[in-house]
Design an enzyme around this catalytic site. Structure first.
Site, short mmCIF file in Angstrom:
data_model
loop_
_atom_site.label_atom_id
_atom_site.label_comp_id
_atom_site.label_asym_id
_atom_site.label_seq_id
_atom_site.Cartn_x
_atom_site.Cartn_y
_atom_site.Cartn_z
N ASP A 9 0.87 -1.16 0.00
CA ASP A 9 0.00 0.00 0.00
C ASP A 9 0.92 1.22 0.00
OD1 ASP A 9 -2.50 1.47 0.31
OD2 ASP A 9 -1.82 1.86 2.36
N ARG A 10 0.45 2.32 -0.53
CA ARG A 10 1.30 3.51 -0.63
C ARG A 10 1.20 4.38 0.63
NH1 ARG A 10 0.26 8.34 -4.82
NH2 ARG A 10 -0.59 9.23 -2.93
N ASP A 11 0.06 5.03 0.79
CA ASP A 11 -0.12 6.02 1.86
C ASP A 11 -0.28 5.32 3.22
OD1 ASP A 11 -0.21 8.09 -0.14
OD2 ASP A 11 -2.23 7.40 -0.58
N GLN A 59 -6.90 5.58 -4.68
CA GLN A 59 -6.77 7.04 -4.74
C GLN A 59 -8.14 7.65 -5.07
OE1 GLN A 59 -4.07 8.85 -3.83
NE2 GLN A 59 -3.11 6.90 -3.27
N CYS A 91 -6.28 2.38 -8.14
CA CYS A 91 -7.73 2.45 -8.27
C CYS A 91 -8.16 3.87 -7.95
CB CYS A 91 -8.42 1.46 -7.33
SG CYS A 91 -10.22 1.65 -7.33
#
Length: 176
Positions: A9-11, A59, A91
């Site tokens: 996952d990014r954030d 997103q 997404c």
């Protein structure tokens, strides 16, 4: 046998979130983008061990009109280049769109599996929300929750709880 991968996952895992409207949100500019301590080392160690690295990120603020798609793409490009990530799945839908790609559904992970020949039984999903864990579990990965998770009831239990990506990466590297 396919590639072993780590889905990220990014954030909240790679970069710090920004609190807006009472919730943790993605950075809305390159100036707001701050990687967590230890992320660069974790990525280097995973790459050195032969893991294929894939960012899988929801997103939805683009669909909500809160941030432009070009800004999200510039943040993604910066992270991809700085960390030398192999692949990216995004997404842009909201929960109301009921798409197959938005986590907790496994669509982004399965798309990467099909595109890159990933062996899900040898792969891991690392996220900071229970929707990440559910997506990884549904896709057949072992899962790691970074931090305390969110306030959404957990439908599945992570395989491991970590305080950071670096802690998660060390656990991954210790698995047979």
């Amino acid at each position: 046998m396919g590639k072993k991968a780590v889905f990220l996952d990014r954030d909240g895992v790679l970069n710090q979130t920004i609190f807006r409207m009472g919730k943790a949100r993605a950075p809305y500019s390159l100036e707001e983008l701050k990687l967590f301590d230890g992320v660069i080392d974790a990525i280097k160690e995973l790459k050195a061990a032969g893991y294929f690295l894939v960012i899988v990120t929801n997103q939805p603020d683009v669909a909500r009109g809160w941030v432009g798609k070009l800004i999200v793409e510039s943040v993604n490009k910066t992270i991809m280049e700085e960390l030398k990530i192999d692949s990216l799945q995004v997404c842009y839908h909201t929960e109301k769109d009921n798409c197959l790609c938005r986590k907790p559904r496994p669509g982004m992970l399965l798309a990467a599996r099909d595109e890159w020949g990933i062996d899900m039984t040898q792969s891991f999903m690392v996220g900071d929300r229970f929707s990440d864990i559910e997506a990884g579990s549904s896709a057949g990965c072992r899962t790691i929750l970074v931090g305390e998770g969110d306030n959404v009831p957990a439908l599945v239990t992570p395989d491991f709880f970590a305080s950071s990506l670096l802690t998660a990466s060390r656990w991954i590297l210790s698995r047979p």
